[in-house]
Enzyme design. Structure first.
Site, short mmCIF file in Angstrom:
data_model
loop_
_atom_site.label_atom_id
_atom_site.label_comp_id
_atom_site.label_asym_id
_atom_site.label_seq_id
_atom_site.Cartn_x
_atom_site.Cartn_y
_atom_site.Cartn_z
N GLY A 1 0.82 -1.21 0.00
CA GLY A 1 0.00 0.00 0.00
C GLY A 1 0.86 1.26 0.00
O GLY A 1 2.10 1.20 0.01
N VAL B 1 1.29 3.78 2.32
CA VAL B 1 2.12 4.00 3.51
C VAL B 1 3.05 2.82 3.73
O VAL B 1 4.26 2.99 3.97
CB VAL B 1 1.21 4.21 4.76
N ALA C 1 -5.58 -1.90 5.63
CA ALA C 1 -6.92 -1.39 5.95
C ALA C 1 -7.67 -1.18 4.65
O ALA C 1 -7.09 -1.29 3.56
CB ALA C 1 -6.80 -0.04 6.67
N ASP D 1 -7.35 10.64 11.16
CA ASP D 1 -7.95 11.88 11.67
C ASP D 1 -9.44 11.94 11.37
O ASP D 1 -10.15 12.82 11.86
CB ASP D 1 -7.23 13.12 11.09
N TYR E 1 -16.17 4.93 7.58
CA TYR E 1 -14.72 4.75 7.75
C TYR E 1 -14.27 5.28 9.12
O TYR E 1 -13.58 4.59 9.88
CB TYR E 1 -14.00 5.47 6.62
N LYS F 1 -12.69 3.09 12.12
CA LYS F 1 -11.31 3.33 12.59
C LYS F 1 -11.32 3.55 14.11
O LYS F 1 -10.45 3.04 14.81
CB LYS F 1 -10.68 4.54 11.88
N TRP G 1 -4.37 12.98 6.10
CA TRP G 1 -4.24 12.73 4.66
C TRP G 1 -2.75 12.91 4.33
O TRP G 1 -2.12 13.87 4.75
CB TRP G 1 -5.10 13.73 3.90
N1 NAP Z 1 -3.49 7.45 2.77
C1 NAP Z 1 -3.90 8.36 3.62
O1 NAP Z 1 -3.85 9.57 3.31
C2 NAP Z 1 -4.41 7.95 5.00
C3 NAP Z 1 -4.93 8.94 5.84
C4 NAP Z 1 -5.30 8.59 7.15
C5 NAP Z 1 -5.18 7.28 7.58
N2 NAP Z 1 -4.69 6.33 6.71
C6 NAP Z 1 -4.54 4.95 7.23
O2 NAP Z 1 -3.18 4.57 7.01
C7 NAP Z 1 -3.09 3.17 6.72
C8 NAP Z 1 -2.37 2.96 5.41
O3 NAP Z 1 -3.11 3.61 4.38
P1 NAP Z 1 -2.67 3.53 2.84
O4 NAP Z 1 -2.98 4.83 2.24
O5 NAP Z 1 -1.32 2.96 2.75
O6 NAP Z 1 -3.71 2.47 2.28
P2 NAP Z 1 -3.64 1.67 0.89
O7 NAP Z 1 -2.69 2.28 -0.05
O8 NAP Z 1 -5.06 1.53 0.47
O9 NAP Z 1 -3.06 0.26 1.32
C9 NAP Z 1 -3.69 -0.53 2.25
C10 NAP Z 1 -3.22 -1.94 2.15
O10 NAP Z 1 -4.09 -2.72 2.99
C11 NAP Z 1 -4.26 -4.01 2.44
N3 NAP Z 1 -5.70 -4.21 2.25
C12 NAP Z 1 -6.50 -3.72 1.28
N4 NAP Z 1 -7.75 -4.13 1.46
C13 NAP Z 1 -7.75 -4.91 2.56
C14 NAP Z 1 -8.74 -5.64 3.25
N5 NAP Z 1 -10.01 -5.68 2.84
N6 NAP Z 1 -8.39 -6.34 4.35
C15 NAP Z 1 -7.11 -6.33 4.78
N7 NAP Z 1 -6.12 -5.67 4.16
C16 NAP Z 1 -6.45 -4.95 3.08
C17 NAP Z 1 -3.47 -4.06 1.12
O11 NAP Z 1 -2.21 -4.60 1.46
P3 NAP Z 1 -1.26 -5.43 0.42
O12 NAP Z 1 -1.32 -4.67 -0.87
O13 NAP Z 1 0.09 -5.42 1.04
O14 NAP Z 1 -1.82 -6.79 0.29
C18 NAP Z 1 -3.35 -2.59 0.76
O15 NAP Z 1 -2.25 -2.34 -0.06
C19 NAP Z 1 -4.53 2.66 6.77
O16 NAP Z 1 -4.81 2.18 8.06
C20 NAP Z 1 -5.35 3.90 6.48
O17 NAP Z 1 -6.66 3.77 6.99
C21 NAP Z 1 -4.30 6.63 5.44
#
Ligand code: NAP
Length: 286
Positions: free
Chosen positions: A10, A12, A64, A106, A130, A134, A155
């Site tokens: 993913g 992050v 997630a 957040d 969401y 969370k 974000w």
């Molecule tokens: N991006 C942001 O701006 C943001 C903001 C606030 C909080 N967050 C939180 O930060 C964390 C990382 O976010 P991210 O942006 O890296 O997310 P992302 O790019 O969507 O990656 C999430 C990863 O979670 C795994 N995944 C996807 N669907 C799933 C499911 N149904 N069950 C279990 N695992 C699943 C996959 O892992 P694999 O590809 O390795 O299999 C996917 O690559 C999350 O907890 C997110 O809620 C993100």
């Protein structure tokens, strides 16, 4: 350290993996194929075996469903991924006696009365599926394993980098508007922090030393989204064009911006939102 990482493909997780490996940690990744859906019975036992094989000192849980729109349309899937999965990771971390750092958001503050900087101890009543899931994930994980460190992330953004998955973050939206010569409007009454994802990856290593609890984990921001967009445009070198591309809009007063004092008191800090894009551009030029 021996680290077990989820979500490594993913946005992050990919940066966390790169950072942890460069810092000399041994990282074992668990892909979403082993985490999706209901994790009871045999599937939970299979996950436990992964912990047993890896013998981690710490777990970094980034997996997630991070797409808020998808979560809204698929609440059951979101509940499994965003509320029950952190609890499963907490139960296993407790069983194997390792640290757990779990990513929250957040969005738990989206629905709180307007306060410029939210603090971790205020009551939250998130409006979105969401955000609710969370928050439930934080609570379930803390109950299963009080040592859980839950990080409320803002974000985040990066520029596209070779081989790393990049989200459709704020700088890309501005660059696209510039390329297409299409003005964008940003609210003068919407406040939120935006954080450079590589600062997050670096600070997650430090978060492995935090005592259990919930922490606001990202850049602070006292600028509204219109002024924030102007700062990003400056960092991206859009110069005078920014004034024509970025336009102010009126909107409902809202703030997701977070107070970073608790984290600072533990020795971890982020650059302010307005400085992050300058660091990003500098990193990209290297
Ligand atoms: N991006 C942001 O701006 C943001 C903001 C606030 C909080 N967050 C939180 O930060 C964390 C990382 O976010 P991210 O942006 O890296 O997310 P992302 O790019 O969507 O990656 C999430 C990863 O979670 C795994 N995944 C996807 N669907 C799933 C499911 N149904 N069950 C279990 N695992 C699943 C996959 O892992 P694999 O590809 O390795 O299999 C996917 O690559 C999350 O907890 C997110 O809620 C993100």
């Amino acid at each position: 350290m021996n680290i077990l990482l989820t979500g490594a493909r993913g946005f992050v997780g990919a940066r966390v993996l790169a950072h942890m490996q460069a810092a000399g940690h041994r990282v074992t990744c668990i892909g979403s194929e082993d985490l999706r859906g209901s994790l009871t019975g045999d599937r939970f036992d299979a996950l436990a075996r992964r912990f047993e094989q890896a013998r981690p000192d710490a777990v970094i849980h980034t997996a997630a469903i991070s797409d808020t729109g998808f979560a809204e349309r698929n609440p059951e899937e979101s509940h499994l991924a965003n509320a029950l999965l952190p609890e499963a990771m907490a139960r296993l971390s407790a069983r194997f006696g390792c640290r757990l750092v779990s990513c929250s958001s957040d969005q738990v503050y989206n629905g709180s009365p307007y306060i410029l900087s939210h603090r971790e101890d205020e009551p939250c009543a998130p409006v979105s599926v969401y955000g609710r899931h969370k928050l439930e994930g934080e609570q379930r994980a803390a109950q299963a394993y009080p040592e859980t460190v839950s990080l409320r992330l803002t974000w985040m953004y990066d520029l596209p980098a070779y081989r790393l998955h990049t989200n459709d973050g704020f700088p890309l939206q501005l660059l696209r508007a510039a390329v297409q010569d299409r003005p964008l409007r940003f609210s003068v009454s919407d406040f939120r922090g935006l954080t450079y994802v590589r600062s997050v990856a670096e600070n997650i290593e430090k978060a492995l030393e935090l005592p259990g609890g919930v922490y606001n984990f990202g850049s602070e921001n006292d600028l509204d989204m219109y002024r924030t967009a102007l700062e990003f445009s400056r960092a991206l070198g859009l110069g005078e064009r920014a004034e024509k591309l970025i336009l102010p809009a009126e909107g409902e007063q809202r703030s997701l911006a977070m107070d970073g004092s608790l984290l600072r008191s533990r020795g971890i800090s982020f650059e302010p939102t307005s400085e992050g894009p300058f660091r990003m551009v500098k990193d990209y030029q290297m």
